[in-house]
Design a protein around this motif. Structure first.
Motif, PDB file in Angstrom:
ATOM      1  N   MET A   1      37.525  87.263 -30.360  1.00  0.00           N
ATOM      2  CA  MET A   1      36.532  86.689 -29.484  1.00  0.00           C
ATOM      3  C   MET A   1      36.519  87.475 -28.178  1.00  0.00           C
ATOM      4  SD  MET A   1      35.507  82.880 -28.505  1.00  0.00           S
ATOM      5  CE  MET A   1      35.059  82.796 -30.179  1.00  0.00           C
ATOM      6  N   SER A   2      35.355  87.578 -27.562  1.00  0.00           N
ATOM      7  CA  SER A   2      35.251  88.347 -26.330  1.00  0.00           C
ATOM      8  C   SER A   2      35.898  87.600 -25.170  1.00  0.00           C
ATOM      9  CB  SER A   2      33.777  88.619 -26.026  1.00  0.00           C
ATOM     10  OG  SER A   2      33.116  87.410 -25.766  1.00  0.00           O
ATOM     11  N   GLU A   3      36.094  88.315 -24.108  1.00  0.00           N
ATOM     12  CA  GLU A   3      36.722  87.763 -22.904  1.00  0.00           C
ATOM     13  C   GLU A   3      35.867  86.614 -22.346  1.00  0.00           C
ATOM     14  OE1 GLU A   3      36.685  89.580 -18.443  1.00  0.00           O
ATOM     15  OE2 GLU A   3      37.335  90.867 -20.057  1.00  0.00           O
ATOM     16  N   THR A   4      36.504  85.583 -21.858  1.00  0.00           N
ATOM     17  CA  THR A   4      35.799  84.438 -21.285  1.00  0.00           C
ATOM     18  C   THR A   4      35.160  84.853 -19.969  1.00  0.00           C
ATOM     19  OG1 THR A   4      37.386  82.946 -22.290  1.00  0.00           O
ATOM     20  CG2 THR A   4      36.061  82.068 -20.487  1.00  0.00           C
ATOM     21  N   VAL A   5      33.856  84.563 -19.836  1.00  0.00           N
ATOM     22  CA  VAL A   5      33.132  84.903 -18.627  1.00  0.00           C
ATOM     23  C   VAL A   5      32.548  83.614 -18.067  1.00  0.00           C
ATOM     24  CG1 VAL A   5      31.223  86.214 -17.656  1.00  0.00           C
ATOM     25  CG2 VAL A   5      32.535  87.156 -19.558  1.00  0.00           C
ATOM     26  N   VAL A   6      32.940  83.271 -16.862  1.00  0.00           N
ATOM     27  CA  VAL A   6      32.473  82.033 -16.243  1.00  0.00           C
ATOM     28  C   VAL A   6      32.223  82.305 -14.769  1.00  0.00           C
ATOM     29  CG1 VAL A   6      32.900  79.559 -16.194  1.00  0.00           C
ATOM     30  CG2 VAL A   6      34.347  80.996 -17.584  1.00  0.00           C
ATOM     31  N   ALA A   7      31.226  81.625 -14.213  1.00  0.00           N
ATOM     32  CA  ALA A   7      31.019  81.722 -12.773  1.00  0.00           C
ATOM     33  C   ALA A   7      32.230  81.108 -12.096  1.00  0.00           C
ATOM     34  CB  ALA A   7      29.753  80.975 -12.379  1.00  0.00           C
ATOM     35  N   ASP A   8      32.824  81.827 -11.154  1.00  0.00           N
ATOM     36  CA  ASP A   8      34.043  81.358 -10.500  1.00  0.00           C
ATOM     37  C   ASP A   8      33.786  81.323  -9.002  1.00  0.00           C
ATOM     38  OD1 ASP A   8      36.569  80.750  -9.678  1.00  0.00           O
ATOM     39  OD2 ASP A   8      37.490  82.592 -10.396  1.00  0.00           O
ATOM     40  N   VAL A   9      33.653  80.129  -8.459  1.00  0.00           N
ATOM     41  CA  VAL A   9      33.386  79.965  -7.032  1.00  0.00           C
ATOM     42  C   VAL A   9      34.551  79.212  -6.434  1.00  0.00           C
ATOM     43  CG1 VAL A   9      31.797  79.031  -5.324  1.00  0.00           C
ATOM     44  CG2 VAL A   9      30.920  79.870  -7.505  1.00  0.00           C
TER      45      VAL A   9
ATOM     46  N   VAL B   1      21.943  77.702 -10.246  1.00  0.00           N
ATOM     47  CA  VAL B   1      22.768  78.759 -10.808  1.00  0.00           C
ATOM     48  C   VAL B   1      22.276  79.099 -12.200  1.00  0.00           C
ATOM     49  CG1 VAL B   1      24.820  78.104  -9.497  1.00  0.00           C
ATOM     50  CG2 VAL B   1      24.459  77.146 -11.755  1.00  0.00           C
ATOM     51  N   ALA B   2      22.598  80.284 -12.618  1.00  0.00           N
ATOM     52  CA  ALA B   2      22.333  80.712 -13.986  1.00  0.00           C
ATOM     53  C   ALA B   2      23.665  81.104 -14.597  1.00  0.00           C
ATOM     54  CB  ALA B   2      21.376  81.901 -14.005  1.00  0.00           C
ATOM     55  N   LEU B   3      23.913  80.612 -15.766  1.00  0.00           N
ATOM     56  CA  LEU B   3      25.135  80.937 -16.487  1.00  0.00           C
ATOM     57  C   LEU B   3      24.775  82.011 -17.505  1.00  0.00           C
ATOM     58  CD1 LEU B   3      28.105  80.235 -16.873  1.00  0.00           C
ATOM     59  CD2 LEU B   3      27.395  78.427 -18.444  1.00  0.00           C
ATOM     60  N   VAL B   4      25.201  83.223 -17.227  1.00  0.00           N
ATOM     61  CA  VAL B   4      24.829  84.370 -18.053  1.00  0.00           C
ATOM     62  C   VAL B   4      26.096  85.056 -18.526  1.00  0.00           C
ATOM     63  CG1 VAL B   4      23.561  86.544 -18.106  1.00  0.00           C
ATOM     64  CG2 VAL B   4      22.746  84.678 -16.658  1.00  0.00           C
ATOM     65  N   ALA B   5      26.218  85.202 -19.827  1.00  0.00           N
ATOM     66  CA  ALA B   5      27.385  85.870 -20.405  1.00  0.00           C
ATOM     67  C   ALA B   5      27.060  86.209 -21.854  1.00  0.00           C
ATOM     68  CB  ALA B   5      28.609  84.960 -20.336  1.00  0.00           C
ATOM     69  N   PRO B   6      27.838  87.100 -22.445  1.00  0.00           N
ATOM     70  CA  PRO B   6      27.590  87.462 -23.844  1.00  0.00           C
ATOM     71  C   PRO B   6      27.806  86.270 -24.780  1.00  0.00           C
ATOM     72  CG  PRO B   6      29.259  88.900 -22.839  1.00  0.00           C
ATOM     73  CD  PRO B   6      28.954  87.819 -21.858  1.00  0.00           C
ATOM     74  N   SER B   7      27.218  86.361 -25.940  1.00  0.00           N
ATOM     75  CA  SER B   7      27.416  85.351 -26.974  1.00  0.00           C
ATOM     76  C   SER B   7      28.907  85.207 -27.272  1.00  0.00           C
ATOM     77  CB  SER B   7      26.667  85.774 -28.242  1.00  0.00           C
ATOM     78  OG  SER B   7      26.859  84.828 -29.261  1.00  0.00           O
ATOM     79  N   GLY B   8      29.373  83.964 -27.374  1.00  0.00           N
ATOM     80  CA  GLY B   8      30.771  83.712 -27.684  1.00  0.00           C
ATOM     81  C   GLY B   8      31.680  83.648 -26.484  1.00  0.00           C
ATOM     82  N   ALA B   9      31.116  83.751 -25.272  1.00  0.00           N
ATOM     83  CA  ALA B   9      31.947  83.766 -24.062  1.00  0.00           C
ATOM     84  C   ALA B   9      32.335  82.369 -23.590  1.00  0.00           C
ATOM     85  CB  ALA B   9      31.225  84.511 -22.937  1.00  0.00           C
TER      86      ALA B   9
ATOM     87  N   LYS C   1      29.795  79.792 -22.810  1.00  0.00           N
ATOM     88  CA  LYS C   1      28.745  79.165 -21.996  1.00  0.00           C
ATOM     89  C   LYS C   1      28.438  77.744 -22.475  1.00  0.00           C
ATOM     90  CE  LYS C   1      25.698  82.287 -22.956  1.00  0.00           C
ATOM     91  NZ  LYS C   1      26.435  83.152 -23.872  1.00  0.00           N
ATOM     92  N   SER C   2      28.192  77.569 -23.755  1.00  0.00           N
ATOM     93  CA  SER C   2      27.859  76.239 -24.283  1.00  0.00           C
ATOM     94  C   SER C   2      29.021  75.279 -24.115  1.00  0.00           C
ATOM     95  CB  SER C   2      27.454  76.325 -25.757  1.00  0.00           C
ATOM     96  OG  SER C   2      26.255  77.046 -25.889  1.00  0.00           O
ATOM     97  N   THR C   3      30.218  75.755 -24.332  1.00  0.00           N
ATOM     98  CA  THR C   3      31.398  74.909 -24.149  1.00  0.00           C
ATOM     99  C   THR C   3      31.492  74.457 -22.700  1.00  0.00           C
ATOM    100  OG1 THR C   3      32.559  76.016 -25.946  1.00  0.00           O
ATOM    101  CG2 THR C   3      33.916  74.826 -24.341  1.00  0.00           C
ATOM    102  N   LEU C   4      31.291  75.367 -21.766  1.00  0.00           N
ATOM    103  CA  LEU C   4      31.327  75.019 -20.347  1.00  0.00           C
ATOM    104  C   LEU C   4      30.260  73.983 -20.021  1.00  0.00           C
ATOM    105  CD1 LEU C   4      32.703  75.744 -17.600  1.00  0.00           C
ATOM    106  CD2 LEU C   4      30.741  77.230 -17.220  1.00  0.00           C
ATOM    107  N   LEU C   5      29.058  74.159 -20.548  1.00  0.00           N
ATOM    108  CA  LEU C   5      27.984  73.202 -20.285  1.00  0.00           C
ATOM    109  C   LEU C   5      28.286  71.840 -20.909  1.00  0.00           C
ATOM    110  CD1 LEU C   5      24.871  75.510 -20.708  1.00  0.00           C
ATOM    111  CD2 LEU C   5      25.764  74.529 -18.588  1.00  0.00           C
TER     112      LEU C   5
END
Length: 148
Positions: A1-9, A55-63, A65-69
């Protein structure tokens, strides 16, 4: 699986005196089992959303995004960390309590076909409010506020 990409503020010192974030995910972890293997989807993810921000949550498939939402929308519980909605810890609440918060405080606008085409945008937003128990005038007022 690819690296997890999340907006981090991160909360900076100068932000601590501001109003409570409407959504705050802190050190969120989510894992799934695939046979004997544990898949880490989110690992110590942080996210802050303040009133009026978009905000826009943008990342590759499998990162993740849906789980975070799903976690942010209280559809799932995190395996670690917590989801704060308007300053309240919600990640460990019962399904019933999470549903009540979703009904009253969280709205989803889906990307595709989930809006009813025979209704206006205002009416589509009013429908969940009416289901929640608000009268039509109050639901219309709330829907107009949300559209603003």
């Amino acid at each position: 699986m690819s690296e997890t990409v999340v907006a981090d503020v991160e909360l900076r010192e100068e932000q601590q005196d501001e109003e409570v974030p409407i959504l705050f995910l802190h050190a969120i972890e989510r894992h799934y089992r695939q046979g004997e293997r544990r898949l880490t989807i989110l690992n110590a993810a942080d996210f802050t959303l303040r009133k009026g921000e978009m905000v826009a949550l943008v990342a590759p498939s499998g990162a993740g995004k849906s789980t975070l939402l799903h976690l942010a929308g209280l559809l799932e519980r995190p395996d670690g960390g917590d989801v704060m909605v308007n300053g309240r810890a919600c990640g460990r609440l019962s399904d019933e309590h999470r549903t009540a918060i979703r009904r009253a405080e969280i709205g989803f606008v889906y990307q595709f076909h989930h809006l009813l085409p025979e209704f206006s945008a205002l009416e589509n937003i009013m429908i969940p409010q009416i289901i929640r128990g608000l009268g039509k005038p109050e639901a219309e007022k709330r829907a107009a506020q949300l559209l603003d």
